[in-house]
Design a protein around this motif. Structure first.
Motif, PDB file in Angstrom:
ATOM      1  N   PRO A  32       0.829  -1.211   0.000  1.00 29.05           N
ATOM      2  CA  PRO A  32       0.000   0.000   0.000  1.00 29.05           C
ATOM      3  C   PRO A  32       0.860   1.256   0.000  1.00 29.05           C
ATOM      4  CG  PRO A  32       0.123  -0.900   2.204  1.00 29.05           C
ATOM      5  CD  PRO A  32       0.823  -1.880   1.312  1.00 29.05           C
ATOM      6  N   SER A  33       0.485   2.225  -0.795  1.00 28.18           N
ATOM      7  CA  SER A  33       1.102   3.551  -0.743  1.00 28.18           C
ATOM      8  C   SER A  33       0.411   4.364   0.345  1.00 28.18           C
ATOM      9  CB  SER A  33       0.950   4.266  -2.091  1.00 28.18           C
ATOM     10  OG  SER A  33       1.587   3.538  -3.121  1.00 28.18           O
ATOM     11  N   PRO A  34       1.032   5.449   0.777  1.00 29.95           N
ATOM     12  CA  PRO A  34       0.374   6.293   1.782  1.00 29.95           C
ATOM     13  C   PRO A  34      -1.006   6.775   1.343  1.00 29.95           C
ATOM     14  CG  PRO A  34       2.690   6.888   1.582  1.00 29.95           C
ATOM     15  CD  PRO A  34       2.410   5.914   0.476  1.00 29.95           C
ATOM     16  N   ASP A  35      -1.219   6.907   0.019  1.00 29.45           N
ATOM     17  CA  ASP A  35      -2.502   7.404  -0.473  1.00 29.45           C
ATOM     18  C   ASP A  35      -3.383   6.303  -1.076  1.00 29.45           C
ATOM     19  OD1 ASP A  35      -0.830   7.009  -2.630  1.00 29.45           O
ATOM     20  OD2 ASP A  35      -1.452   8.810  -3.722  1.00 29.45           O
ATOM     21  N   SER A  36      -3.052   5.028  -0.812  1.00 28.57           N
ATOM     22  CA  SER A  36      -3.878   3.929  -1.334  1.00 28.57           C
ATOM     23  C   SER A  36      -5.264   3.945  -0.698  1.00 28.57           C
ATOM     24  CB  SER A  36      -3.224   2.577  -1.043  1.00 28.57           C
ATOM     25  OG  SER A  36      -2.051   2.382  -1.796  1.00 28.57           O
ATOM     26  N   ASP A  37      -6.280   3.600  -1.498  1.00 28.88           N
ATOM     27  CA  ASP A  37      -7.614   3.462  -0.931  1.00 28.88           C
ATOM     28  C   ASP A  37      -7.726   2.110  -0.230  1.00 28.88           C
ATOM     29  OD1 ASP A  37      -7.765   1.658  -3.003  1.00 28.88           O
ATOM     30  OD2 ASP A  37      -9.487   2.563  -3.987  1.00 28.88           O
ATOM     31  N   PHE A  38      -8.836   1.904   0.463  1.00 35.94           N
ATOM     32  CA  PHE A  38      -9.104   0.645   1.139  1.00 35.94           C
ATOM     33  C   PHE A  38     -10.125  -0.143   0.329  1.00 35.94           C
ATOM     34  CE2 PHE A  38      -7.310   3.032   4.645  1.00 35.94           C
ATOM     35  CZ  PHE A  38      -6.582   2.066   5.341  1.00 35.94           C
ATOM     36  N   ASP A  39      -9.756  -1.358  -0.070  1.00 37.73           N
ATOM     37  CA  ASP A  39     -10.655  -2.234  -0.811  1.00 37.73           C
ATOM     38  C   ASP A  39     -11.350  -3.162   0.183  1.00 37.73           C
ATOM     39  OD1 ASP A  39      -9.995  -1.395  -3.541  1.00 37.73           O
ATOM     40  OD2 ASP A  39      -8.037  -2.265  -3.131  1.00 37.73           O
ATOM     41  N   LEU A  40     -12.585  -2.821   0.526  1.00 33.46           N
ATOM     42  CA  LEU A  40     -13.370  -3.625   1.457  1.00 33.46           C
ATOM     43  C   LEU A  40     -14.189  -4.630   0.656  1.00 33.46           C
ATOM     44  CD1 LEU A  40     -14.070  -3.764   4.559  1.00 33.46           C
ATOM     45  CD2 LEU A  40     -16.142  -2.494   3.969  1.00 33.46           C
ATOM     46  N   ARG A  41     -14.017  -5.910   0.965  1.00 35.02           N
ATOM     47  CA  ARG A  41     -14.710  -6.975   0.244  1.00 35.02           C
ATOM     48  C   ARG A  41     -15.462  -7.858   1.226  1.00 35.02           C
ATOM     49  NH1 ARG A  41     -13.571  -3.781  -2.957  1.00 35.02           N
ATOM     50  NH2 ARG A  41     -12.320  -3.973  -4.861  1.00 35.02           N
ATOM     51  N   GLY A  42     -16.637  -8.325   0.818  1.00 36.62           N
ATOM     52  CA  GLY A  42     -17.397  -9.135   1.754  1.00 36.62           C
ATOM     53  C   GLY A  42     -18.530  -9.907   1.111  1.00 36.62           C
ATOM     54  N   ALA A  43     -19.274 -10.583   1.969  1.00 37.36           N
ATOM     55  CA  ALA A  43     -20.468 -11.317   1.557  1.00 37.36           C
ATOM     56  C   ALA A  43     -21.602 -10.920   2.491  1.00 37.36           C
ATOM     57  CB  ALA A  43     -20.229 -12.826   1.615  1.00 37.36           C
ATOM     58  N   ILE A  67     -15.369   7.980   2.787  1.00 39.51           N
ATOM     59  CA  ILE A  67     -16.279   7.778   3.914  1.00 39.51           C
ATOM     60  C   ILE A  67     -15.484   7.980   5.207  1.00 39.51           C
ATOM     61  CG2 ILE A  67     -17.886   6.205   5.047  1.00 39.51           C
ATOM     62  CD1 ILE A  67     -18.082   4.647   2.427  1.00 39.51           C
ATOM     63  N   ASP A  68     -15.948   8.856   6.046  1.00 31.76           N
ATOM     64  CA  ASP A  68     -15.261   9.137   7.317  1.00 31.76           C
ATOM     65  C   ASP A  68     -13.779   9.451   7.112  1.00 31.76           C
ATOM     66  OD1 ASP A  68     -17.642   8.688   8.638  1.00 31.76           O
ATOM     67  OD2 ASP A  68     -17.172   6.607   9.131  1.00 31.76           O
ATOM     68  N   GLY A  69     -13.475  10.107   6.012  1.00 29.62           N
ATOM     69  CA  GLY A  69     -12.098  10.493   5.739  1.00 29.62           C
ATOM     70  C   GLY A  69     -11.250   9.429   5.083  1.00 29.62           C
ATOM     71  N   LEU A  70     -11.815   8.253   4.809  1.00 35.76           N
ATOM     72  CA  LEU A  70     -11.088   7.164   4.155  1.00 35.76           C
ATOM     73  C   LEU A  70     -11.603   6.990   2.732  1.00 35.76           C
ATOM     74  CD1 LEU A  70     -11.016   4.401   6.939  1.00 35.76           C
ATOM     75  CD2 LEU A  70      -9.225   6.048   6.359  1.00 35.76           C
ATOM     76  N   GLU A  71     -10.677   6.876   1.779  1.00 42.00           N
ATOM     77  CA  GLU A  71     -11.070   6.589   0.404  1.00 42.00           C
ATOM     78  C   GLU A  71     -11.374   5.101   0.308  1.00 42.00           C
ATOM     79  OE1 GLU A  71      -9.539   7.169  -4.200  1.00 42.00           O
ATOM     80  OE2 GLU A  71      -8.365   8.006  -2.545  1.00 42.00           O
ATOM     81  N   MET A  72     -12.627   4.784   0.006  1.00 40.30           N
ATOM     82  CA  MET A  72     -13.096   3.405   0.070  1.00 40.30           C
ATOM     83  C   MET A  72     -13.520   2.891  -1.310  1.00 40.30           C
ATOM     84  SD  MET A  72     -12.807   2.607   3.269  1.00 40.30           S
ATOM     85  CE  MET A  72     -13.565   0.983   3.048  1.00 40.30           C
TER      86      MET A  72
END
Length: 256
Positions: A32-43, A67-72
């Protein structure tokens, strides 16, 4: 890695109960880079009224925004779709359900993790070969060429080789490279994690990466051909997933 507590709040806010939510993408892959987004995966579990009618909606839920300051980047599949993908040669869902970066879990998730191990087949090599070939071709056309897609190529090939040899899902390229010991990977990871998401490489490095791509692709093909993994999930595995799906659906869509 320690996960940001805001991720739990984001999982709580999803529109349907989650069996699990994990982190995929660059954070899972080890670069991850400092500016990477978060890839949330689920079921998730759609309630009965959503699945017994003539139309089916929200089988896949997607949301990409801050969302809440996080790039999602959020993607969740209803359990019936997710289980169907798990029974196919889909490496993505294997990596998601078995990801060690867990945001939300449940008893059903633990059960699903055990079943997922029995879904690994030698034909998952096709997933990794196909994805790496597509990414490689796209990367060759880039100008300037970025580090991120090149690391994806390496990560996918190493994950596929390791899976064919051991039957274990390992998506972190840094962990994998302890075995493969390719010096260019450590250099690429160091540059990617220290810099911005769009870091680029120099053209004079092309020959090194071309040789590595050809060698690793051949190793993955050889590992597939010699693999002792099963040809397809067993009928018992199918029955386990079917039973879990029925229990989740008839318990009013509660994922916990």
């Amino acid at each position: 890695m320690t996960l940001d507590p805001r991720l739990q709040q984001i999982a709580d806010a999803q529109p349907y109960p989650l069996v699990f939510a994990t982190i995929s993408g660059a954070h899972l892959y080890g670069f991850p880079s400092p500016d990477s987004d978060f890839d949330l995966r689920g079921a998730h579990v759609l309630p009965l009224p959503k699945v017994v009618g003539l139309t089916l909606s929200d089988e896949t839920v997607e949301d990409s925004r801050v969302i809440d300051g996080l790039e999602m980047d959020i993607v969740s599949h209803d359990v019936r779709k997710f289980f169907g993908l798990l029974l196919k040669k889909n490496g993505y869902v294997l990596e998601q359900v078995l990801s060690p970066l867990v945001v939300r879990t449940s008893a059903a998730h633990e059960e699903l993790r055990a079943i997922a191990d029995d879904c690994v087949t030698r034909h998952h090599a096709h997933h990794y070969l196909g994805f790496s070939e597509t990414q490689w071709k796209l990367w060759q056309k880039e100008s300037p060429r970025r580090i991120k897609p090149l690391l994806y190529v390496y990560r996918v090939l190493l994950t596929g080789i390791w899976l064919m040899r051991t039957g274990e899902v390992q998506a972190n390229v840094t962990v994998l490279n302890r075995e493969f010991r390719l010096p260019q990977i450590d250099d690429l990871v160091a540059r990617k994690t220290a810099g911005a998401e769009q870091q680029t490489i120099e053209d004079q490095d092309m020959a090194v990466h071309e040789r590595a791509y050809g060698s690793l692709s051949s190793q993955l093909e050889e590992a597939r051909d010699s693999s002792k993994l099963r040809e397809r999930p067993s009928e018992a595995t199918f029955a386990q997933l079917d039973d879990l799906l029925v229990r989740l659906r008839t318990s009013s869509g509660k994922g916990t």
